[in-house]
Write a protein that holds these residues in place. Structure first.
Motif, PDB file in Angstrom:
ATOM      1  N   ARG A   1      -1.429 -10.107   1.809  1.00  0.00           N
ATOM      2  CA  ARG A   1      -1.544  -8.838   0.878  1.00  0.00           C
ATOM      3  C   ARG A   1      -2.118  -7.631   1.592  1.00  0.00           C
ATOM      4  O   ARG A   1      -2.001  -6.386   1.017  1.00  0.00           O
ATOM      5  CB  ARG A   1      -2.288  -8.917  -0.475  1.00  0.00           C
ATOM      6  CG  ARG A   1      -1.480  -9.834  -1.265  1.00  0.00           C
ATOM      7  CD  ARG A   1      -1.999 -10.047  -2.709  1.00  0.00           C
ATOM      8  NE  ARG A   1      -3.185 -11.367  -2.614  1.00  0.00           N
ATOM      9  CZ  ARG A   1      -3.905 -11.661  -3.122  1.00  0.00           C
ATOM     10  NH1 ARG A   1      -4.469 -10.797  -4.084  1.00  0.00           N
ATOM     11  NH2 ARG A   1      -4.914 -12.777  -3.094  1.00  0.00           N
ATOM     12  N   ILE A   2      -2.608  -7.774   2.900  1.00  0.00           N
ATOM     13  CA  ILE A   2      -3.380  -6.631   3.578  1.00  0.00           C
ATOM     14  C   ILE A   2      -2.303  -5.794   4.021  1.00  0.00           C
ATOM     15  O   ILE A   2      -2.452  -4.438   3.936  1.00  0.00           O
ATOM     16  CB  ILE A   2      -4.096  -7.041   4.732  1.00  0.00           C
ATOM     17  CG1 ILE A   2      -5.050  -5.982   5.529  1.00  0.00           C
ATOM     18  CG2 ILE A   2      -3.099  -7.806   5.823  1.00  0.00           C
ATOM     19  CD1 ILE A   2      -6.302  -5.718   5.347  1.00  0.00           C
ATOM     20  N   TRP A   3      -1.248  -6.056   4.431  1.00  0.00           N
ATOM     21  CA  TRP A   3       0.030  -5.162   4.891  1.00  0.00           C
ATOM     22  C   TRP A   3       0.461  -4.223   3.544  1.00  0.00           C
ATOM     23  O   TRP A   3       1.001  -3.184   3.917  1.00  0.00           O
ATOM     24  CB  TRP A   3       1.179  -6.039   5.122  1.00  0.00           C
ATOM     25  CG  TRP A   3       0.967  -6.959   6.594  1.00  0.00           C
ATOM     26  CD1 TRP A   3       0.452  -8.400   6.676  1.00  0.00           C
ATOM     27  CD2 TRP A   3       0.459  -6.354   7.773  1.00  0.00           C
ATOM     28  NE1 TRP A   3       0.254  -8.514   7.932  1.00  0.00           N
ATOM     29  CE2 TRP A   3       0.030  -7.506   8.402  1.00  0.00           C
ATOM     30  CE3 TRP A   3       0.328  -4.957   8.201  1.00  0.00           C
ATOM     31  CZ2 TRP A   3      -0.415  -7.443   9.756  1.00  0.00           C
ATOM     32  CZ3 TRP A   3      -0.007  -4.864   9.544  1.00  0.00           C
ATOM     33  CH2 TRP A   3      -0.274  -6.050  10.176  1.00  0.00           C
ATOM     34  N   ALA A   4       0.175  -4.551   2.396  1.00  0.00           N
ATOM     35  CA  ALA A   4       0.641  -3.644   1.172  1.00  0.00           C
ATOM     36  C   ALA A   4      -0.344  -2.620   1.469  1.00  0.00           C
ATOM     37  O   ALA A   4      -0.056  -1.523   1.097  1.00  0.00           O
ATOM     38  CB  ALA A   4       0.357  -4.478  -0.029  1.00  0.00           C
ATOM     39  N   TRP A   5      -1.681  -2.695   1.840  1.00  0.00           N
ATOM     40  CA  TRP A   5      -2.784  -1.704   1.833  1.00  0.00           C
ATOM     41  C   TRP A   5      -2.682  -0.577   3.145  1.00  0.00           C
ATOM     42  O   TRP A   5      -3.072   0.263   3.369  1.00  0.00           O
ATOM     43  CB  TRP A   5      -4.049  -2.215   1.863  1.00  0.00           C
ATOM     44  CG  TRP A   5      -4.228  -2.682   0.335  1.00  0.00           C
ATOM     45  CD1 TRP A   5      -4.411  -4.092   0.249  1.00  0.00           C
ATOM     46  CD2 TRP A   5      -4.535  -2.015  -0.718  1.00  0.00           C
ATOM     47  NE1 TRP A   5      -4.523  -4.065  -1.079  1.00  0.00           N
ATOM     48  CE2 TRP A   5      -4.808  -2.948  -1.675  1.00  0.00           C
ATOM     49  CE3 TRP A   5      -4.706  -0.539  -0.694  1.00  0.00           C
ATOM     50  CZ2 TRP A   5      -5.229  -2.607  -3.102  1.00  0.00           C
ATOM     51  CZ3 TRP A   5      -5.102  -0.239  -2.092  1.00  0.00           C
ATOM     52  CH2 TRP A   5      -4.999  -1.337  -3.101  1.00  0.00           C
ATOM     53  N   VAL A   6      -1.572  -1.135   4.176  1.00  0.00           N
ATOM     54  CA  VAL A   6      -1.567  -0.230   5.503  1.00  0.00           C
ATOM     55  C   VAL A   6      -0.930   0.995   4.938  1.00  0.00           C
ATOM     56  O   VAL A   6      -1.376   1.943   5.380  1.00  0.00           O
ATOM     57  CB  VAL A   6      -0.576  -0.930   6.373  1.00  0.00           C
ATOM     58  CG1 VAL A   6      -0.419  -0.076   7.608  1.00  0.00           C
ATOM     59  CG2 VAL A   6      -1.332  -2.294   7.046  1.00  0.00           C
TER      60      VAL A   6
ATOM     61  N   LEU B   1      -2.888   4.351   5.901  1.00  0.00           N
ATOM     62  CA  LEU B   1      -2.243   5.669   6.818  1.00  0.00           C
ATOM     63  C   LEU B   1      -1.945   6.895   6.149  1.00  0.00           C
ATOM     64  O   LEU B   1      -2.351   7.897   6.578  1.00  0.00           O
ATOM     65  CB  LEU B   1      -0.903   5.240   7.323  1.00  0.00           C
ATOM     66  CG  LEU B   1      -0.854   4.028   8.212  1.00  0.00           C
ATOM     67  CD1 LEU B   1       0.374   3.600   8.692  1.00  0.00           C
ATOM     68  CD2 LEU B   1      -1.804   4.514   9.538  1.00  0.00           C
ATOM     69  N   LEU B   2      -1.790   7.105   4.832  1.00  0.00           N
ATOM     70  CA  LEU B   2      -1.506   7.925   4.127  1.00  0.00           C
ATOM     71  C   LEU B   2      -2.903   8.873   3.835  1.00  0.00           C
ATOM     72  O   LEU B   2      -3.081  10.016   3.692  1.00  0.00           O
ATOM     73  CB  LEU B   2      -0.904   7.925   2.713  1.00  0.00           C
ATOM     74  CG  LEU B   2       0.800   7.730   3.019  1.00  0.00           C
ATOM     75  CD1 LEU B   2       1.366   7.277   1.645  1.00  0.00           C
ATOM     76  CD2 LEU B   2       1.491   8.853   3.617  1.00  0.00           C
ATOM     77  N   GLY B   3      -3.888   7.985   3.488  1.00  0.00           N
ATOM     78  CA  GLY B   3      -5.043   8.250   2.941  1.00  0.00           C
ATOM     79  C   GLY B   3      -5.674   9.106   4.363  1.00  0.00           C
ATOM     80  O   GLY B   3      -6.401  10.100   4.223  1.00  0.00           O
ATOM     81  N   GLY B   4      -5.474   8.511   5.543  1.00  0.00           N
ATOM     82  CA  GLY B   4      -6.112   9.092   6.735  1.00  0.00           C
ATOM     83  C   GLY B   4      -5.374  10.272   7.044  1.00  0.00           C
ATOM     84  O   GLY B   4      -6.162  11.400   7.474  1.00  0.00           O
ATOM     85  N   LEU B   5      -4.418  10.449   6.921  1.00  0.00           N
ATOM     86  CA  LEU B   5      -3.411  11.747   7.094  1.00  0.00           C
ATOM     87  C   LEU B   5      -4.020  12.623   6.025  1.00  0.00           C
ATOM     88  O   LEU B   5      -4.180  13.989   6.423  1.00  0.00           O
ATOM     89  CB  LEU B   5      -1.978  11.482   6.983  1.00  0.00           C
ATOM     90  CG  LEU B   5      -1.148  12.712   7.049  1.00  0.00           C
ATOM     91  CD1 LEU B   5      -1.206  13.255   8.536  1.00  0.00           C
ATOM     92  CD2 LEU B   5       0.334  12.498   6.662  1.00  0.00           C
ATOM     93  N   LEU B   6      -4.183  12.409   4.976  1.00  0.00           N
ATOM     94  CA  LEU B   6      -4.832  13.340   3.849  1.00  0.00           C
ATOM     95  C   LEU B   6      -6.032  13.973   4.272  1.00  0.00           C
ATOM     96  O   LEU B   6      -6.448  15.114   4.122  1.00  0.00           O
ATOM     97  CB  LEU B   6      -4.519  12.877   2.466  1.00  0.00           C
ATOM     98  CG  LEU B   6      -5.027  13.894   1.347  1.00  0.00           C
ATOM     99  CD1 LEU B   6      -4.099  14.914   1.382  1.00  0.00           C
ATOM    100  CD2 LEU B   6      -4.996  12.969   0.049  1.00  0.00           C
TER     101      LEU B   6
END
Length: 170
Positions: free
Chosen positions: A16-21, A25-30
Motif C-alpha cells: 500500500r506504500i505505492w498508493a502514497w507515492v 510527490l505532489l506534497g513535495g512539489l506544493l
C-alpha cells in the motif's frame, strides 16, 4: 517468504506504500512552490506598480497632466546629499522664463530601483524662493526614481527624475 521480507511487508502495509507515492510527490512539489512564493513576495527587489488598475483607468488624465506640465515649461533640478538620518533632497524650481518659482506645494514619491517595493513619500518645504528641501529617510545607495509633483494655484507640474544617490559620509 523469508522473515525479512515478511517484516518489510508488514512495515509497508503489504504494497500500500505505492498508493502514497503520488501524494508525497505532489506534497513535495506544493511545498517547494510555496517556499519559492514566500521568498519572491518578501524580496524588496520585486515590486508591482501600486494601484495599477486606477492608474490604467485614469490614463487619459495622466496624459493631460503630462501635456499641462510640458505647456508650463517649468524646470526642476533635483540633487541629493548625505545627511545623518538619510538623504537630504534639494529641488530648484524655475518657471518658463528661468525665474525662481515660489509658493508651490511639492511632494515626491521616491524609490531605489533595486528596492522598488520600498517606496517613500516626501513633502518638500520651501526654504528660499524657488528652493525646496526635504529629507528622505533611507540610506540606500544606487539609482533612484523620484516622481515629482508640484502645484501652484491651479497649475500642476509632474516630472520623473532618475538620480544616482551615493551616501558617502555626511
Amino acid at each position: 517468504m523469508t522473515t525479512a521480507t515478511a517484516k518489510l511487508s508488514a512495515l509497508f502495509g503489504g504494497g500500500r506504500i505505492w498508493a502514497w507515492v503520488p501524494v508525497l510527490l505532489l506534497g513535495g512539489l506544493l511545498g517547494a512552490q510555496l517556499t519559492v512564493l514566500h521568498y519572491v513576495l518578501e524580496d524588496p527587489g520585486f515590486a508591482l506598480e501600486s494601484d495599477y488598475y486606477r492608474k490604467a483607468v485614469s490614463w487619459d488624465a495622466q496624459r493631460e497632466l503630462d501635456r499641462e506640465s510640458a505647456a508650463l515649461s517649468w524646470q526642476a533640478q533635483l540633487a541629493a546629499t548625505a545627511s545623518e538620518r538619510g538623504t537630504q533632497l534639494h529641488l530648484e524650481l524655475k518657471d518658463a522664463g528661468g525665474a525662481a518659482l515660489s509658493g508651490a506645494g511639492v511632494r515626491l514619491q521616491a524609490f531605489a530601483n533595486a528596492r522598488a517595493a520600498r517606496q517613500f513619500e516626501v513633502t518638500l518645504a520651501e526654504r528660499a524662493p524657488g528652493l525646496y528641501q526635504g529629507e528622505l529617510l533611507s540610506a540606500a545607495d544606487g539609482l533612484w526614481e523620484f516622481r515629482l509633483q508640484a502645484t501652484r494655484g491651479s497649475a500642476r507640474f509632474a516630472k520623473i527624475v532618475r538620480l544616482s544617490v551615493e551616501r558617502g559620509s555626511p
